[in-house]
Design an enzyme around this catalytic site. Structure first.
Site, PDB file in Angstrom:
ATOM      1  N   ASP A  74       0.680  -1.272  -0.109  1.00 58.05           N
ATOM      2  CA  ASP A  74      -0.090  -0.006   0.056  1.00 58.05           C
ATOM      3  C   ASP A  74       1.053   1.339   0.089  1.00 58.05           C
ATOM      4  O   ASP A  74       2.021   1.407   0.579  1.00 58.05           O
ATOM      5  CB  ASP A  74      -0.990   0.148   1.285  1.00 58.05           C
ATOM      6  CG  ASP A  74      -0.279   0.124   2.539  1.00 58.05           C
ATOM      7  OD1 ASP A  74       0.787  -0.185   2.683  1.00 58.05           O
ATOM      8  OD2 ASP A  74      -0.730   0.981   3.398  1.00 58.05           O
ATOM      9  N   SER A  75       0.417   2.284  -0.652  1.00 57.32           N
ATOM     10  CA  SER A  75       1.002   3.620  -0.882  1.00 57.32           C
ATOM     11  C   SER A  75       2.595   3.495  -1.292  1.00 57.32           C
ATOM     12  O   SER A  75       2.860   2.766  -2.334  1.00 57.32           O
ATOM     13  CB  SER A  75       0.889   4.218   0.520  1.00 57.32           C
ATOM     14  OG  SER A  75       1.326   5.505   0.373  1.00 57.32           O
ATOM     15  N   ALA A  76       3.515   3.551  -0.480  1.00 57.42           N
ATOM     16  CA  ALA A  76       4.801   3.421  -0.773  1.00 57.42           C
ATOM     17  C   ALA A  76       5.164   1.877  -1.045  1.00 57.42           C
ATOM     18  O   ALA A  76       6.099   1.516  -1.900  1.00 57.42           O
ATOM     19  CB  ALA A  76       5.996   4.211   0.253  1.00 57.42           C
TER      20      ALA A  76
ATOM     21  N   GLY B 170       3.137   0.108  -2.157  1.00 55.00           N
ATOM     22  CA  GLY B 170       2.681  -0.284  -3.810  1.00 55.00           C
ATOM     23  C   GLY B 170       3.599   0.156  -4.649  1.00 55.00           C
ATOM     24  O   GLY B 170       3.612  -0.721  -5.656  1.00 55.00           O
TER      25      GLY B 170
ATOM     26  N   VAL C  54      -2.401  -0.852  -3.701  1.00 52.69           N
ATOM     27  CA  VAL C  54      -3.409  -0.275  -2.901  1.00 52.69           C
ATOM     28  C   VAL C  54      -3.038   1.179  -2.901  1.00 52.69           C
ATOM     29  O   VAL C  54      -1.922   1.395  -2.115  1.00 52.69           O
ATOM     30  CB  VAL C  54      -3.808  -0.701  -1.458  1.00 52.69           C
ATOM     31  CG1 VAL C  54      -5.053   0.249  -0.796  1.00 52.69           C
ATOM     32  CG2 VAL C  54      -4.200  -2.184  -1.560  1.00 52.69           C
TER      33      VAL C  54
END
Length: 330
Positions: A163-165, A167, A195
């Site tokens: 998720d985020s970084a 991801g 995500v």
């Protein structure tokens, strides 16, 4: 945004503080923070499944550094697929332990071993150290069991999630290891779950300017995370990035040819400054011939995966992730 989401995310922002005004001491404190796995904290984060066994191992990176891994083993027996999870936090904060709720849930519901990577973070370790750590760890895991905790893993059935970084890092690993083959001569990596991923360090997504003051993640926060990752600066400088590393595929996977990478599920949040990063990357995958599913969760902010109790719809997002992983790892 639902009232419950607005109230609880603003409370989280107030308690945690902003990255824009942080110091190294603040980062170290956040990295060490682990919410207790009991109510009322689990009302926000989700419960930690007590049936899933958690163990710690290490794998060596290319420079010899020991990279800690947190392993989650469900009660299932026999050979199980592997999910490699990469946590978010802007490449500078977050921890594997903070993701115990989602990782134990994935382990139990997918019936897979989950390995979460405690990659080295900026500003102590600048880009592309985090990406290289994740590539090295996944490469080692694909070679076979690295510890007794992984002896039940079927290395021909591996998926990535982040998720985020995280991801960003999962997308990079999927690209860099796309040609690895399993024992059955199929691609070793069967799927990737991204995500609300951050995939473009040139900051070209319009949603960054559309939601400059969003909860959990602001425009200035995005710039600060980027600058810390690239050169260690606590800076909100949003000027156009003249560093050529902004389009380096190890840092910005949207600037890499995505042909033949694993099928993807890309989830984005409607009220997230990084929304368009995910939307653009899904289209980039499709243009490269990759089977990519994109789901936009309405009225949700960045970070919903870690705050299902605050975000109506987050549980549906997790159910979608579970269904996708079951499909690609089946």
């Amino acid at each position: 945004m639902a009232l419950r989401t607005a109230v609880l995310t603003r409370l989280v922002d107030r308690v945690r503080g902003s990255i824009e005004t942080s110091t190294m001491e603040d980062l170290q404190r956040r990295r060490a923070t682990v919410y207790p796995g009991v109510a009322p904290f689990t009302w926000l984060t989700g419960a930690i499944d007590p049936t899933v066994r958690r163990t710690e191992i290490t794998v060596s990176a290319r420079d010899g550094a020991a990279i800690p891994l947190r392993c989650y083993q469900p009660r299932s027996t026999g050979a199980m697929p592997l999910i490699v999870f990469i946590h978010g936090g802007g490449w500078v904060q977050g921890s594997t332990r903070m993701y115990d709720p989602i990782c134990t849930r994935l382990a139990r519901e997918v019936e897979a071993v989950v390995v979460s990577i405690d990659y080295r973070m900026a500003p102590e370790h600048l880009a592309p150290t985090a990406a290289e750590d994740c590539i090295d760890v996944v490469s080692a895991l694909l070679d076979g069991p690295q510890a007794p905790a992984l002896e039940s893993v079927d290395v021909s059935r591996v998926a990535l999630a982040g998720d985020s970084a995280g991801g960003n890092l999962a997308a990079v690993v999927a690209q860099q290891l796309r040609h690895r083959r399993g024992p059955d001569d199929r691609p070793s990596i069967r799927g990737q779950v991204l995500v609300y991923p951050a995939v473009d360090l040139t900051m070209a997504s319009p949603s960054i300017e559309e939601f400059p003051d969003a909860p959990i993640l602001t425009r200035d926060g995005i710039y600060t995370f980027r600058n810390l990752y690239l050169d260690g600066r606590f800076s909100t400088d949003g000027a156009p990035l003249d560093d050529p590393r902004g389009t380096d595929p190890l840092l910005s996977p949207i600037h890499c040819d995505a042909t033949e990478v694993a099928p993807a599920l890309v989830q984005v949040a409607e009220l997230d400054p990084l929304r368009d990063d995910g939307l653009r990357y899904a289209e980039h995958l499709r243009a490269s011939g990759v089977n990519a599913r994109i789901t936009q969760y309405r009225r949700l902010p960045h970070g919903y995966l870690s705050m299902p109790g605050a975000c109506p719809g987050a549980d549906s997002a997790i159910e979608e992730i579970v269904a996708f992983l079951r499909q690609v790892l089946g």
